[in-house]
Design an enzyme around this catalytic site. Structure first.
Site, mmCIF file in Angstrom:
data_model
loop_
_atom_site.group_PDB
_atom_site.id
_atom_site.type_symbol
_atom_site.label_atom_id
_atom_site.label_comp_id
_atom_site.label_asym_id
_atom_site.label_seq_id
_atom_site.Cartn_x
_atom_site.Cartn_y
_atom_site.Cartn_z
ATOM 1 N N HIS A 319 0.875 -1.180 0.000
ATOM 2 C CA HIS A 319 0.000 0.000 0.000
ATOM 3 C C HIS A 319 0.906 1.222 0.000
ATOM 4 C CE1 HIS A 319 -2.995 2.898 1.314
ATOM 5 N NE2 HIS A 319 -3.934 1.978 1.302
ATOM 6 N N ARG A 339 -6.167 10.294 -0.126
ATOM 7 C CA ARG A 339 -5.943 10.760 -1.511
ATOM 8 C C ARG A 339 -7.268 10.885 -2.252
ATOM 9 N NH1 ARG A 339 -2.614 6.282 -3.572
ATOM 10 N NH2 ARG A 339 -2.938 5.324 -1.533
HETATM 11 O O1 MEZ Z 1 -9.168 -2.053 0.120
HETATM 12 C C1 MEZ Z 1 -8.287 -1.592 0.850
HETATM 13 O O2 MEZ Z 1 -7.165 -2.071 0.900
HETATM 14 C C2 MEZ Z 1 -8.577 -0.383 1.644
HETATM 15 C C3 MEZ Z 1 -9.983 0.003 1.763
HETATM 16 C C4 MEZ Z 1 -7.557 0.293 2.162
HETATM 17 C C5 MEZ Z 1 -7.535 1.735 2.452
HETATM 18 O O3 MEZ Z 1 -6.628 2.409 1.974
HETATM 19 O O4 MEZ Z 1 -8.389 2.246 3.165
#
Ligand code: MEZ
Length: 540
Positions: A319, A339
């Site tokens: 992420h 974002r």
């Molecule tokens: O689906 C995801 O990983 C999610 C909702 C994460 C996020 O950034 O909130």
């Protein structure tokens, strides 16, 4: 907040460039430029990340070293210590895992008339579902369709996703939203009572439904209440540690371990669903993680020993925005919703360097490049690098109070450390977030082992090489429900023979034959905390 001097100086620069940047839209990358960025900077493409499996149904396939080591390790069980003739429980559907997929499966299986047990390593709801923040995708709006959702998913997944699984997800998504609402799940609505939606990375429509930035928690709360209200049996602190087979090679339940006493229990089941989640706590590539403590790949290990195939295990999701500062929360999720509501990604010089809602693999690669190739990151006191997520820009654009209203979980996460994210930007770096691949399934969630099903993050193929935001919450619900229904129906016509653990001995022999010598035992169950994750998977 009392920042170290270099961080404070950089914040001042970010503040200075904010009014000018507020008018600036950073251009999207061309497909060729995206691929070049991935090839050079995404951790999946580093030579030292993956190795080929030496044994099992996916022998020869490349997976991260951390996963390969676990798959090629020894069982916790000595079959001689277990009496399989007098099971402690007998049930139609055994569900292993107490997150969103497991709970959804249990509700559907029980509604179909099956007897159901959920067994879970920690407590019901201790799962990544609970920790997903920013939203859940479904084509519920007039300007949207399941087809557009389908195309976005394929684009995000590198056009390698399994089309039949994607089709199922996008078609069932609107129905799942209605189901959740009927159970009492509260999503944010516009003034006219219609779902509020925003963009996530890689979406062509505003399709992200949310409950502030507590979306996963609200969904898991709803499912957990429902499981309790319907009196479904839940065995907590009792991870499955091996699957059982019968003499016909059908899956026939599992051996559980009582975490407090270390004792074993045998569950004989007509059908078994693995919903054990992913592998974030393996810290693939030395990255910190946004995952809950139970995310240790247990389901993959157990399933691999009975012969399932794995897909897309070479693709890991980082992420883009994990916390890089302060030290106490390194790796925790800073939701993509930040974002989605307007924050930009900005380097130490106050410049944007990537469109903030490119797909996650691309954004993470851009951040790694900015920190390590262009050396425009900010260094924290422990030597970790990061870039800025300019959260104050949200109030600058949409008006004071927007951050507080839209991102209360984020505000709380940072105010504990004296940081006001409506006034100060957030220092971030990619964090291990999701297991893109997993156990191969068909649209009924069946694996190649008869009577063994898989749903949620433990399965693979739906998201191809890279999942988009909000499709995991939908995945656990669509495929959890599907697995519950399919397993309950199948259980009606099944006879299970005497139980065995013969596959453990066979697997050990296979390991010996290829010369694997290891003291490692698995499933891991809880993370082994000594990896050096201080530098956040940096490439120095
Ligand atoms: O689906 C995801 O990983 C999610 C909702 C994460 C996020 O950034 O909130």
């Amino acid at each position: 907040m009392n920042y170290p001097a270099n961080i404070y100086e950089s914040i001042k620069i970010v503040e200075k460039t904010r009014p000018m940047r507020a008018k600036e839209k950073f251009p999207l990358l061309s497909p060729d430029d995206k691929q070049a960025l991935l090839n050079s900077f995404h951790p999946d493409f580093r030579e030292d990340t993956l190795r080929a499996l030496k044994v099992g149904a996916s022998k020869g396939f490349k997976v991260p070293h951390e996963v390969a080591n676990l798959l090629e390790s020894r069982s916790r069980l000595n079959p001689a210590d277990i009496n399989l003739n007098t099971p402690d429980y007998e049930v139609d559907v055994l569900i292993i895992g107490g997150g969103g997929a497991g709970a959804a499966a249990a509700l559907m299986a029980q509604a179909e008339g099956a007897s159901v047990i959920i067994t879970t390593k920690l407590r019901l709801g201790d799962a990544n579902t609970m920790m997903a923040q920013g939203g859940i995708q479904a084509a519920t709006k007039e300007n949207d369709t399941p087809l557009l959702h389908y195309l976005d998913m394929l684009g995000g997944g590198g056009f390698q996703n399994k089309p039949d699984l994607v089709e199922l997800l996008v078609k069932e998504a609107p129905l799942v939203m209605s189901w959740l609402e009927s159970l009492g799940c509260m999503f944010d609505k516009d003034k006219d009572g219609i779902f509020a939606t925003i963009h996530g990375g890689g979406t062509c429509r505003k399709r992200m439904h949310f409950a502030r930035d507590y979306t996963g928690a609200e969904i898991m709360r709803t499912l957990r209440d429902e499981v309790r209200n319907r009196r479904i049996e839940v065995i907590e602190f009792a991870p499955a540690i091996e699957l059982l087979l019968d003499d016909d090679g059908q899956c026939a339940g599992a051996v559980l371990m009582n975490l407090e006493r270390g004792t074993y229990q045998v569950v004989k089941a007509k059908t078994t669903i693995l919903s054990t989640g992913g592998f974030g706590r393996l810290h693939v590539g030395g990255f910190p993680t946004s995952n809950h403590y139970g995310a240790t790949a247990d389901g993959l290990v157990m399933a691999y020993r009975v012969g399932v195939k794995l897909v897309f295990m070479e693709a890991t999701q980082f992420h883009p925005t994990g916390a890089a500062y302060p030290e106490q929360i390194v790796g925790l999720l800073v939701t993509e919703k930040v974002r989605g509501v307007g924050a930009q990604l900005v380097n130490a010089l106050g410049e944007q360097f990537i469109y903030p809602l490119e797909t996650r693999d691309v954004v993470s690669s851009g951040i790694i490049k900015e920190c390590y190739a262009r050396e425009r990151g900010v260094t924290t006191p422990t030597g970790m690098k990061g870039v800025w997520l300019d959260s104050p820009l949200i109030d600058f654009i949409h008006g004071t109070g927007t951050v507080a209203k839209e991102l209360p979980a984020m505000v709380r996460q940072y105010e504990r450390y004296g940081i006001d994210i409506a006034k100060e930007p957030i220092l971030i770096y990619p964090t291990l977030h999701y297991q893109n691949g997993g156990i191969e399934i068909n649209p009924n969630c069946e694996t190649i082992i008869p009577n063994l099903y898989a749903s949620g993050e433990v399965s693979g193929g739906i998201h191809g090489r890279n999942r988009l935001m909000g499709n995991s919450l939908m995945d656990v619900l669509v495929f959890g429900r599907k697995a519950g229904l399919a397993a309950a129906r199948k259980s009606k016509g099944i006879k299970i023979g005497p139980l065995n653990l013969n596959h453990l001995g066979l697997y050990e022999k296979e390991l010996e034959l290829v010369g694997v010598k290891t003291e490692l035992v698995s499933p891991l169950l809880l993370p082994d905390y000594t990896p050096d994750i201080r530098h956040g998977g940096g490439i120095e």
